[in-house]
Design a protein around this motif. Sequence first.
Motif: not given
Length: 101
Positions: A1, A4-5, A55, A64, A73-74, A79-80, A83, A86-87
């Motif tokens: 993660m 990705i960030c 990413s 996003t 995203l998940g 989880e979606n 993410m 975070l994105y």
Amino acid sequence: MIRICLAEFFGTFILCLVGNGAVHEGAYKETGIFAVCFAYGLAVAFGIYASAGVSGGHVNPAVTIAMATLGRLGKTAGENALMFALYSISQILGAFLRYSV
């Protein structure tokens, strides 16, 4: 993660740095609209290229949002959503860092 960030952060930073720099250069030097558009297009390409391998190269919260809406995203809704957050936070911080430099 974290990778990705950082990728989204760096890609958005490049987009804002080069793209907005092209707009400012065009306004002060009057280089013409074609040069500004070409440089901004290159900025988008550089930002995506810098982050696409890790990413997916969103570099824009609108992209996003579209990916989160499609559920890409998940695997689960939670989880979606995580993410997406975070994105988006990484992209916004990357854009803000450009203006503080």
